[in-house]
Design an enzyme around this catalytic site. Structure first.
Site, PDB file in Angstrom:
ATOM      1  N   ASP A  13       7.047  46.467 -57.020  1.00 31.90           N
ATOM      2  CA  ASP A  13       7.057  47.777 -56.232  1.00 31.90           C
ATOM      3  C   ASP A  13       5.865  48.570 -56.566  1.00 31.90           C
ATOM      4  OD1 ASP A  13       9.683  47.083 -55.609  1.00 31.90           O
ATOM      5  OD2 ASP A  13      10.628  48.340 -57.304  1.00 31.90           O
ATOM      6  N   GLU A  14       4.675  47.849 -56.522  1.00 32.90           N
ATOM      7  CA  GLU A  14       3.477  48.665 -56.897  1.00 32.90           C
ATOM      8  C   GLU A  14       2.963  49.037 -55.494  1.00 32.90           C
ATOM      9  OE1 GLU A  14       4.153  45.490 -57.370  1.00 32.90           O
ATOM     10  OE2 GLU A  14       3.905  44.936 -59.583  1.00 32.90           O
ATOM     11  N   LYS A  16       2.849  46.990 -52.638  1.00 34.15           N
ATOM     12  CA  LYS A  16       2.345  45.971 -52.124  1.00 34.15           C
ATOM     13  C   LYS A  16       2.393  46.182 -50.537  1.00 34.15           C
ATOM     14  CE  LYS A  16       5.114  43.086 -54.373  1.00 34.15           C
ATOM     15  NZ  LYS A  16       5.537  44.093 -55.223  1.00 34.15           N
ATOM     16  N   GLY A  40      11.514  44.136 -51.620  1.00 29.69           N
ATOM     17  CA  GLY A  40      11.654  45.380 -50.813  1.00 29.69           C
ATOM     18  C   GLY A  40      10.404  46.107 -50.637  1.00 29.69           C
ATOM     19  N   HIS A  41       9.728  45.742 -49.537  1.00 29.24           N
ATOM     20  CA  HIS A  41       8.480  46.181 -49.179  1.00 29.24           C
ATOM     21  C   HIS A  41       8.564  47.135 -48.143  1.00 29.24           C
ATOM     22  CE1 HIS A  41       6.659  42.125 -50.744  1.00 29.24           C
ATOM     23  NE2 HIS A  41       7.425  42.589 -51.605  1.00 29.24           N
ATOM     24  N   GLN A 224       7.552  40.735 -55.919  1.00 27.02           N
ATOM     25  CA  GLN A 224       7.695  41.151 -57.297  1.00 27.02           C
ATOM     26  C   GLN A 224       6.322  41.489 -57.882  1.00 27.02           C
ATOM     27  OE1 GLN A 224       9.825  37.791 -56.130  1.00 27.02           O
ATOM     28  NE2 GLN A 224      11.093  39.589 -55.465  1.00 27.02           N
TER      29      GLN A 224
HETATM   30  P1  GDP Z   1       6.455  46.705 -53.075  1.00 21.06           P
HETATM   31  O1  GDP Z   1       7.394  46.236 -53.075  1.00 21.06           O
HETATM   32  O2  GDP Z   1       5.212  46.768 -53.798  1.00 21.06           O
HETATM   33  O3  GDP Z   1       5.979  46.547 -51.534  1.00 21.06           O
HETATM   34  O4  GDP Z   1       6.582  48.438 -53.146  1.00 21.06           O
HETATM   35  P2  GDP Z   1       7.956  49.422 -52.543  1.00 21.06           P
HETATM   36  O5  GDP Z   1       8.101  49.589 -51.284  1.00 21.06           O
HETATM   37  O6  GDP Z   1       9.251  48.746 -53.140  1.00 21.06           O
HETATM   38  O7  GDP Z   1       7.694  50.507 -53.538  1.00 21.06           O
HETATM   39  C1  GDP Z   1       6.660  51.481 -53.382  1.00 21.06           C
HETATM   40  C2  GDP Z   1       6.562  52.821 -52.690  1.00 21.06           C
HETATM   41  O8  GDP Z   1       5.812  53.518 -52.792  1.00 21.06           O
HETATM   42  C3  GDP Z   1       7.340  52.711 -51.404  1.00 21.06           C
HETATM   43  O9  GDP Z   1       8.216  53.851 -51.100  1.00 21.06           O
HETATM   44  C4  GDP Z   1       5.979  53.222 -50.699  1.00 21.06           C
HETATM   45  O10 GDP Z   1       6.190  53.775 -49.343  1.00 21.06           O
HETATM   46  C5  GDP Z   1       5.448  54.190 -51.461  1.00 21.06           C
HETATM   47  N1  GDP Z   1       4.039  54.280 -51.667  1.00 21.06           N
HETATM   48  C6  GDP Z   1       2.915  53.218 -51.389  1.00 21.06           C
HETATM   49  N2  GDP Z   1       1.855  53.775 -51.806  1.00 21.06           N
HETATM   50  C7  GDP Z   1       1.989  55.023 -51.999  1.00 21.06           C
HETATM   51  C8  GDP Z   1       1.182  56.106 -52.177  1.00 21.06           C
HETATM   52  O11 GDP Z   1      -0.218  55.899 -52.616  1.00 21.06           O
HETATM   53  N3  GDP Z   1       1.620  57.230 -52.490  1.00 21.06           N
HETATM   54  C9  GDP Z   1       2.890  57.689 -52.207  1.00 21.06           C
HETATM   55  N4  GDP Z   1       3.505  58.900 -52.468  1.00 21.06           N
HETATM   56  N5  GDP Z   1       3.638  56.721 -52.018  1.00 21.06           N
HETATM   57  C10 GDP Z   1       3.358  55.450 -51.687  1.00 21.06           C
HETATM   58  P1  IMO Z   2       9.107  43.704 -54.940  1.00 21.58           P
HETATM   59  O1  IMO Z   2       8.560  42.692 -54.071  1.00 21.58           O
HETATM   60  C1  IMO Z   2      11.010  45.322 -58.392  1.00 21.58           C
HETATM   61  C2  IMO Z   2      13.718  42.531 -60.539  1.00 21.58           C
HETATM   62  C3  IMO Z   2      15.293  42.923 -60.734  1.00 21.58           C
HETATM   63  C4  IMO Z   2      15.495  42.409 -62.161  1.00 21.58           C
HETATM   64  C5  IMO Z   2      14.645  41.007 -62.013  1.00 21.58           C
HETATM   65  C6  IMO Z   2      15.506  39.720 -61.626  1.00 21.58           C
HETATM   66  O2  IMO Z   2       9.908  44.762 -54.013  1.00 21.58           O
HETATM   67  O3  IMO Z   2       8.076  44.391 -55.779  1.00 21.58           O
HETATM   68  P2  IMO Z   2      16.197  38.881 -59.342  1.00 21.58           P
HETATM   69  O4  IMO Z   2      17.081  39.446 -58.286  1.00 21.58           O
HETATM   70  O5  IMO Z   2      14.976  38.582 -58.761  1.00 21.58           O
HETATM   71  O6  IMO Z   2      16.717  37.644 -59.899  1.00 21.58           O
HETATM   72  O7  IMO Z   2      16.214  39.883 -60.433  1.00 21.58           O
HETATM   73  O8  IMO Z   2      13.597  41.328 -61.282  1.00 21.58           O
HETATM   74  N1  IMO Z   2      13.156  42.343 -59.112  1.00 21.58           N
HETATM   75  C7  IMO Z   2      12.371  43.388 -58.566  1.00 21.58           C
HETATM   76  N2  IMO Z   2      11.955  44.456 -59.127  1.00 21.58           N
HETATM   77  N3  IMO Z   2      10.596  44.776 -57.284  1.00 21.58           N
HETATM   78  C8  IMO Z   2      10.827  43.726 -56.605  1.00 21.58           C
HETATM   79  O9  IMO Z   2      10.444  43.117 -55.549  1.00 21.58           O
HETATM   80  C9  IMO Z   2      11.989  42.743 -57.394  1.00 21.58           C
HETATM   81  N4  IMO Z   2      12.699  41.793 -57.226  1.00 21.58           N
HETATM   82  C10 IMO Z   2      13.136  41.432 -58.191  1.00 21.58           C
HETATM   83  O10 IMO Z   2      15.418  44.212 -60.659  1.00 21.58           O
HETATM   84  O11 IMO Z   2      15.063  43.048 -62.987  1.00 21.58           O
HETATM   85 MG    MG Z   3       9.770  46.826 -53.614  1.00 23.65          MG
END
Ligand code: GDP
Ligand code: IMO
Ligand code: MG
Length: 423
Positions: A13-14, A16, A40-41, A224
């Protein structure tokens, strides 16, 4: 742009998805190489929000080809739902913009059920999985009993293989006291999805090889993050695939010597969703971010645990991924702070550690050693140029990049495309 591997440098959830979407402008092909719909991106395009689980985030830009590589575990029902969901939002997924590897492994309902059952049995040592069946599917792959996309779309072969796997897994489920999976309705669902997905399926290894020979620019979309890697993460609190850069080669068939650069994406602070150690976890920053309505999981909606930036961890991530460049996201999350802490070492059992320990139980006992940085205490979300960021903000970003050991190249101050700066 050449061939770029993008990985999460923390616990997932960085941001990406956002960075992939921005970089896709310069790419021809975007490839997912590992994980499944546990990912979840999130991507914002104008006012529209998209959350991608299995389909590469590159799908939102027209004229690009997206690939689900051999290293992915694919839930066909989840994928068909995702394709239909995108169509409702005006994004049309066709065999022209999405190609699925014939050797990706297939997730079945018994995998999801077993995922849940194992978590219950672990009690307070549970992993906190997404319950998408990821671990059991990769388990079957390693045990050489999994079914692949090539089996799913082979109408003559699939029903018998399906029955065989269902009967074996139902025995296990019954022994665990769980509900067995119904044969007829699941076979009907999977047959329907196989019919929908068949035109998308190809030998993606050959396709990607030909693309590299043509000089196409390929972006490898990591899912991840580094500390969820099955080998390099905080085992057993990890996912079941190689989330680090090596996974991009094994999960696509594009060899390491065709890769040009590795980009690591990290937040300006740290988050983790699920169980397991998180040394720099901090209630103050958690409350601050949750209070802003941020840091809720994109797949499960769970509250993410939050902490200060952990430079010990990201330095390790730079090492195992070979990170050349960094994208730092969510900088705006720290805008209201007067002082910002960064974890620069761990203290445990009377020792100071500069490397992340391999034993998750030791890591769980580590106390963070913090260095203090002045905050900037002013909004950055409207800023569009690096030079216009407050001096303490630039100092903070250059410092965390230096501690990580890679070049800062992208800074993100909001979820939108335009809230992105290139250095
Ligand atoms: P991913 O799994 O690495 O693609 O990240 P996620 O989508 O799960 O979570 C990142 C969250 O941060 C999402 O809600 C994005 O819309 C949000 N996001 C990404 N970059 C920024 C930023 O620079 N600022 C803010 N406020 N939100 C951001
Ligand atoms: P993105 O791509 C954050 C975590 C789960 C759990 C562990 C194992 O959005 O960054 P799993 O269902 O893969 O066997 O769960 O990994 N996890 C994530 N945490 N972002 C994800 O994907 C994740 N996918 C799995 O919460 O701790
Ligand atoms: Mg995510």
């Amino acid at each position: 742009m050449a061939n770029v591997i993008l990985v999460g440098a923390q616990w997932g959830d960085e941001g990406k998805g956002k960075i992939i979407d921005v970089l896709t402008e310069q790419a021809d092909i975007v490839v997912r190489t590992q994980g499944g719909n546990n990912a979840g991106h999130t991507v914002f395009v104008g006012p529209s929000k998209y959350v991608l689980h299995l389909i590469p985030s590159g799908i939102l830009r027209s004229g690009k080809v997206c690939v689900i590589g051999n290293g992915v575990v694919l839930d066909p029902v989840g994928l068909v739902n995702e394709i239909d969901g995108l169509a409702k939002l005006g994004v049309h997924v066709t065999p022209q913009n999405l190609v699925i590897s014939e050797t990706a492994h297939v997730v079945f309902p018994w995998h999801r059920e077993l995922d849940g059952q194992r978590e219950v049995r672990k009690g307070n040592r549970k992993i906190g999985t997404t319950k998408r069946g990821i671990g059991p599917t990769y388990g079957d792959k390693a045990a050489r009993v999994g079914l692949r996309v090539i089996d799913l779309v082979n109408a003559a072969r699939f029903p018998a293989r399906f029955r065989e796997r269902l009967e074996e897994n139902n025995e296990i489920l019954r022994a665990l006291g769980a509900q067995p999976i119904d044969h007829d309705s699941v076979l009907a669902d999977y047959t329907r999805c196989a019919d929908r997905l068949r035109p998308f399926v190809a030998n993606t290894v050959v396709m990607l090889h030909e693309a590299t020979r043509r000089g196409a620019n390929i972006l490898f979309e990591g899912a991840q993050g580094t500390f969820l890697d099955i080998d390099h993460g905080t085992y057993p609190y990890v996912t079941s695939s190689n989330t680090t850069s090596g996974g991009a080669s094994t999960g696509s068939g594009v060899p390491p010597n065709r890769m040009d650069r590795v980009m690591g994406v990290m937040k300006a602070y740290t988050t983790r969703v699920g169980e397991g150690p998180l040394p720099s976890e901090n209630a103050e920053i958690s409350d601050l971010l949750h209070g802003m309505g941020r840091e809720f999981g994109a797949t499960t909606g769970r509250m993410r645990r939050c902490g200060w930036f952990d430079a010990v961890a990201t330095r390790h991530a730079a090492m195992v991924n070979g990170i050349d460049e960094l994208a730092v996201t969510n900088v705006d999350g720290l805008d209201s702070l007067k002082t910002i802490l960064v974890c620069t070492a761990y203290r445990v059992d009377g020792q100071v550690l500069r490397h992340i320990p391999s034993d998750a139980e030791v890591l769980a006992r580590c106390e963070p050693v913090f260095e203090e940085f002045p905050g900037w205490d002013t909004p950055t979300d409207g800023i569009r140029r690096w030079e216009d960021l407050p001096v303490p903000c630039r100092h903070y970003l250059l410092s965390i990049a230096q501690m990580t050991g890679a070049r800062l190249s992208i800074v993100s101050v909001g979820p939108a495309r335009e809230q992105t700066m290139f250095l």
